[in-house]
Design a protein around this motif. Structure first.
Motif, PDB file in Angstrom:
ATOM      1  N   GLU A   5       0.839  -1.207   0.000  1.00  0.00           N
ATOM      2  CA  GLU A   5       0.000   0.000   0.000  1.00  0.00           C
ATOM      3  C   GLU A   5       0.867   1.246   0.000  1.00  0.00           C
ATOM      4  O   GLU A   5       1.940   1.280   0.627  1.00  0.00           O
ATOM      5  CB  GLU A   5      -0.897   0.033   1.235  1.00  0.00           C
ATOM      6  N   LEU A   6       0.380   2.302  -0.690  1.00  0.00           N
ATOM      7  CA  LEU A   6       1.061   3.603  -0.715  1.00  0.00           C
ATOM      8  C   LEU A   6       0.008   4.693  -0.519  1.00  0.00           C
ATOM      9  O   LEU A   6      -1.083   4.596  -1.081  1.00  0.00           O
ATOM     10  CB  LEU A   6       1.768   3.772  -2.065  1.00  0.00           C
ATOM     11  N   GLU A   7       0.323   5.712   0.286  1.00  0.00           N
ATOM     12  CA  GLU A   7      -0.599   6.853   0.461  1.00  0.00           C
ATOM     13  C   GLU A   7       0.072   8.119  -0.043  1.00  0.00           C
ATOM     14  O   GLU A   7       1.245   8.366   0.221  1.00  0.00           O
ATOM     15  CB  GLU A   7      -0.969   7.004   1.939  1.00  0.00           C
ATOM     16  N   LEU A   8      -0.717   8.925  -0.762  1.00  0.00           N
ATOM     17  CA  LEU A   8      -0.181  10.083  -1.466  1.00  0.00           C
ATOM     18  C   LEU A   8      -0.995  11.336  -1.130  1.00  0.00           C
ATOM     19  O   LEU A   8      -2.222  11.313  -1.224  1.00  0.00           O
ATOM     20  CB  LEU A   8      -0.284   9.798  -2.974  1.00  0.00           C
ATOM     21  N   TYR A   9      -0.298  12.404  -0.741  1.00  0.00           N
ATOM     22  CA  TYR A   9      -0.949  13.683  -0.427  1.00  0.00           C
ATOM     23  C   TYR A   9      -0.497  14.721  -1.445  1.00  0.00           C
ATOM     24  O   TYR A   9       0.701  14.867  -1.700  1.00  0.00           O
ATOM     25  CB  TYR A   9      -0.552  14.156   0.977  1.00  0.00           C
ATOM     26  N   ILE A  10      -1.450  15.462  -1.992  1.00  0.00           N
ATOM     27  CA  ILE A  10      -1.125  16.433  -3.030  1.00  0.00           C
ATOM     28  C   ILE A  10      -1.436  17.843  -2.545  1.00  0.00           C
ATOM     29  O   ILE A  10      -2.599  18.187  -2.304  1.00  0.00           O
ATOM     30  CB  ILE A  10      -1.870  16.103  -4.326  1.00  0.00           C
ATOM     31  N   GLY A  11      -0.381  18.629  -2.367  1.00  0.00           N
ATOM     32  CA  GLY A  11      -0.587  19.988  -1.871  1.00  0.00           C
ATOM     33  C   GLY A  11       0.645  20.842  -2.122  1.00  0.00           C
ATOM     34  O   GLY A  11       1.674  20.347  -2.601  1.00  0.00           O
ATOM     35  N   ARG A  12       0.529  22.131  -1.785  1.00  0.00           N
ATOM     36  CA  ARG A  12       1.634  23.052  -2.069  1.00  0.00           C
ATOM     37  C   ARG A  12       2.582  23.155  -0.885  1.00  0.00           C
ATOM     38  O   ARG A  12       2.141  23.262   0.255  1.00  0.00           O
ATOM     39  CB  ARG A  12       1.072  24.441  -2.421  1.00  0.00           C
ATOM     40  N   GLU A  13       3.886  23.137  -1.206  1.00  0.00           N
ATOM     41  CA  GLU A  13       4.922  23.364  -0.201  1.00  0.00           C
ATOM     42  C   GLU A  13       5.577  24.695  -0.535  1.00  0.00           C
ATOM     43  O   GLU A  13       5.830  24.982  -1.706  1.00  0.00           O
ATOM     44  CB  GLU A  13       5.978  22.251  -0.258  1.00  0.00           C
ATOM     45  N   SER A  14       5.879  25.505   0.476  1.00  0.00           N
ATOM     46  CA  SER A  14       6.437  26.837   0.188  1.00  0.00           C
ATOM     47  C   SER A  14       7.770  26.731  -0.537  1.00  0.00           C
ATOM     48  O   SER A  14       8.127  27.601  -1.312  1.00  0.00           O
ATOM     49  CB  SER A  14       6.614  27.621   1.481  1.00  0.00           C
ATOM     50  N   ASP A  15       8.520  25.644  -0.305  1.00  0.00           N
ATOM     51  CA  ASP A  15       9.850  25.524  -0.910  1.00  0.00           C
ATOM     52  C   ASP A  15       9.929  24.515  -2.062  1.00  0.00           C
ATOM     53  O   ASP A  15      10.812  24.617  -2.899  1.00  0.00           O
ATOM     54  CB  ASP A  15      10.896  25.153   0.163  1.00  0.00           C
ATOM     55  N   TRP A  16       9.021  23.546  -2.159  1.00  0.00           N
ATOM     56  CA  TRP A  16       9.151  22.519  -3.196  1.00  0.00           C
ATOM     57  C   TRP A  16       8.098  22.654  -4.295  1.00  0.00           C
ATOM     58  O   TRP A  16       8.047  21.823  -5.205  1.00  0.00           O
ATOM     59  CB  TRP A  16       9.025  21.104  -2.609  1.00  0.00           C
ATOM     60  N   ARG A  27      -1.832  15.229 -12.149  1.00  0.00           N
ATOM     61  CA  ARG A  27      -2.338  16.372 -11.367  1.00  0.00           C
ATOM     62  C   ARG A  27      -1.446  17.603 -11.492  1.00  0.00           C
ATOM     63  O   ARG A  27      -1.557  18.530 -10.698  1.00  0.00           O
ATOM     64  CB  ARG A  27      -2.455  15.981  -9.891  1.00  0.00           C
ATOM     65  N   ARG A  28      -0.502  17.562 -12.408  1.00  0.00           N
ATOM     66  CA  ARG A  28       0.383  18.684 -12.713  1.00  0.00           C
ATOM     67  C   ARG A  28       1.154  19.179 -11.491  1.00  0.00           C
ATOM     68  O   ARG A  28       1.255  20.379 -11.228  1.00  0.00           O
ATOM     69  CB  ARG A  28      -0.392  19.827 -13.384  1.00  0.00           C
ATOM     70  N   THR A  29       1.674  18.240 -10.707  1.00  0.00           N
ATOM     71  CA  THR A  29       2.514  18.641  -9.573  1.00  0.00           C
ATOM     72  C   THR A  29       3.944  18.852 -10.059  1.00  0.00           C
ATOM     73  O   THR A  29       4.342  18.337 -11.113  1.00  0.00           O
ATOM     74  CB  THR A  29       2.507  17.588  -8.451  1.00  0.00           C
ATOM     75  N   ASP A  30       4.710  19.622  -9.298  1.00  0.00           N
ATOM     76  CA  ASP A  30       6.099  19.904  -9.656  1.00  0.00           C
ATOM     77  C   ASP A  30       7.027  18.767  -9.247  1.00  0.00           C
ATOM     78  O   ASP A  30       8.078  18.565  -9.830  1.00  0.00           O
ATOM     79  CB  ASP A  30       6.570  21.196  -8.959  1.00  0.00           C
ATOM     80  N   ARG A  31       6.632  18.049  -8.188  1.00  0.00           N
ATOM     81  CA  ARG A  31       7.551  17.075  -7.591  1.00  0.00           C
ATOM     82  C   ARG A  31       6.845  15.899  -6.973  1.00  0.00           C
ATOM     83  O   ARG A  31       5.714  16.015  -6.505  1.00  0.00           O
ATOM     84  CB  ARG A  31       8.277  17.729  -6.417  1.00  0.00           C
ATOM     85  N   LEU A  32       7.606  14.791  -6.891  1.00  0.00           N
ATOM     86  CA  LEU A  32       7.234  13.664  -6.043  1.00  0.00           C
ATOM     87  C   LEU A  32       8.203  13.730  -4.862  1.00  0.00           C
ATOM     88  O   LEU A  32       9.396  13.998  -5.059  1.00  0.00           O
ATOM     89  CB  LEU A  32       7.447  12.369  -6.827  1.00  0.00           C
ATOM     90  N   SER A  33       7.715  13.516  -3.640  1.00  0.00           N
ATOM     91  CA  SER A  33       8.609  13.615  -2.482  1.00  0.00           C
ATOM     92  C   SER A  33       8.269  12.548  -1.466  1.00  0.00           C
ATOM     93  O   SER A  33       7.174  11.964  -1.478  1.00  0.00           O
ATOM     94  CB  SER A  33       8.486  14.991  -1.830  1.00  0.00           C
ATOM     95  N   THR A  34       9.216  12.294  -0.563  1.00  0.00           N
ATOM     96  CA  THR A  34       8.949  11.402   0.572  1.00  0.00           C
ATOM     97  C   THR A  34       9.987  11.634   1.651  1.00  0.00           C
ATOM     98  O   THR A  34      11.081  12.148   1.374  1.00  0.00           O
ATOM     99  CB  THR A  34       8.982   9.918   0.128  1.00  0.00           C
ATOM    100  N   PHE A  68       1.752  19.957   3.798  1.00  0.00           N
ATOM    101  CA  PHE A  68       0.327  19.749   3.516  1.00  0.00           C
ATOM    102  C   PHE A  68      -0.201  18.480   4.201  1.00  0.00           C
ATOM    103  O   PHE A  68      -1.277  18.482   4.800  1.00  0.00           O
ATOM    104  CB  PHE A  68       0.097  19.670   2.003  1.00  0.00           C
ATOM    105  N   ALA A  69       0.576  17.391   4.136  1.00  0.00           N
ATOM    106  CA  ALA A  69       0.143  16.146   4.787  1.00  0.00           C
ATOM    107  C   ALA A  69       0.035  16.357   6.296  1.00  0.00           C
ATOM    108  O   ALA A  69      -0.920  15.906   6.933  1.00  0.00           O
ATOM    109  CB  ALA A  69       1.111  15.010   4.461  1.00  0.00           C
TER     110      ALA A  69
END
Ligand SMILES: CC(C)(COP(=O)(O)OP(=O)(O)OC[C@H]1O[C@@H](n2cnc3c(N)ncnc32)[C@H](O)[C@@H]1OP(=O)(O)O)[C@@H](O)C(=O)NCCC(=O)NCCS
Length: 317
Positions: free
Chosen positions: A94-105, A140-147, A212-213
């Motif tokens: 299982e994987l959980e993904l949150y999509i939101g804006r980060e001030s730096d990323w 979803r046109r995000t700039d990055r994938l992060s973890t 965001f998460a």
């Protein structure tokens, strides 16, 4: 993808998948513990633990009673979960993904949780789940994938293409009475109902997952567990800092600190103001994480420093 004699596929998860997801996360625990009210723990058997004790062993997916509200909340707020399953529909990852804006990323698809059943590791399930997250992040046109990568998973994430080091944060804790009450800052308790005021502020304290998460996960506490914890939100107005102080789920009397601000250079004053506030609220100790670049600004404070965590990422556009 093929795993030995079985074929694995990845698909978006729904609430009906909660039992299978719980089984995967439970399979990753080699020893269960019961946590005592003084913060110590003793070995225990899974069948002897109720939902709250199970939760303390690793979060909402350790007990079906918590997993279901967690998954419903995740999906109803527009976030996503993916599962990997066998051709007999057994869930093995299982994987959980949150999509939101980060001030730096920038706009970020953040992997908050990833687990593959030990019997199915090294067969491509983890990579396929990350690939699904990446596709969705692009869609979803995000700039990055992060973890935030566990030390043991850094090589795995690099193999999945997350080769950019986004940040290193360090855990620290301090007794509230070890810091003398300083000049009073005006603390204005009160909830902020949307993420909007925070998305352009830097999360300088307590960023263990994406900002965001961290924000959205605390909007709806888990009934009977996290809703029992003492907490306060508000602004330190002079420092333009929004804060959240929340009792630890493992250590009664200990608070977890989070803060977002437009003036990250004032991290020392913000931390001192929040330690003071936590003491007023009755907490004896506070814990948080701080970006490695901010440690110099905190020199000389009686903080006990602990583990370092690394955020890895990959540009998606
Ligand atoms: C980390 C984890 C999700 C990996 O899942 P997996 O299904 O075993 O990984 P995959 O089989 O898809 O491996 C993909 C690649 O990473 C490599 N890899 C996987 N685990 C690795 C490890 N522990 N060390 C080094 N490389 C690793 C594989 O060799 C493979 O390389 P390749 O692309 O050259 O073939 C799984 O081990 C797990 O659930 N661990 C416990 C929980 C955890 O750490 N989650 C991450 C939290 S941040």
């Amino acid at each position: 993808m093929s795993a030995g004699d079985t074929t694995l596929r990845v698909r978006p998860a729904g609430p009906q998948d909660a039992p299978g997801i719980v089984a995967v996360h439970q399979s990753g625990v080699s020893q269960w513990f019961r946590y005592r009210s003084d913060g110590t723990r003793i070995p225990a058997r899974l069948e002897d633990l109720g939902p709250a004790d199970r939760y303390r062993n690793g979060g909402p997916f350790m007990a079906i009673e918590c997993a279901l509200p967690h998954l419903r909340r995740l999906l109803s707020s527009g976030q996503l979960a993916f599962v990997a399953e066998t051709d007999t529909e057994e869930i093995v990852g299982e994987l959980e993904l949150y999509i939101g804006r980060e001030s730096d990323w920038g706009r970020t698809a953040h992997i908050d949780m990833l687990e593959v059943h030990p019997h199915y590791r090294r067969r491509g399930a983890g990579k396929a789940l990350v690939a699904a997250a990446m596709d969705l992040g692009k869609e979803r046109r995000t700039d990055r994938l992060s973890t935030n990568a566990e030390k043991t998973a850094i090589r795995f994430y690099q193999r999945c293409g997350l080769e950019e080091t986004l940040a290193r944060v360090r855990g620290g804790s301090v007794a509230t009475d070890a810091v003398p009450p300083g000049r009073e800052n005006t603390v204005a308790p009160g909830k902020i109902e949307t993420y909007r005021p925070l998305e352009h502020r830097r999360m300088i304290l307590g960023r263990l997952q994406s900002s965001f998460a961290e924000w959205i996960k605390r909007r709806e506490p888990i009934p009977g567990i996290t809703d029992q914890l003492k907490s306060e939100e508000g602004w330190v107005e002079e420092l333009d800092a929004y804060y959240r102080i929340e009792e630890s789920v493992l250590e009664p009397g200990v608070a977890w600190l989070q803060s977002w601000t437009s003036v990250p250079g004032r991290v020392r004053e913000i931390l001192l103001a929040l330690i003071n506030r936590a003491r007023e609220l009755g907490f004896v100790r506070v814990r948080t994480v701080v970006d490695r670049n901010a440690l110099q600004a905190l020199a000389g404070l009686p903080i006990v420093w602990g583990e370092e965590y690394i955020f890895l990422g990959r540009r998606l556009r």
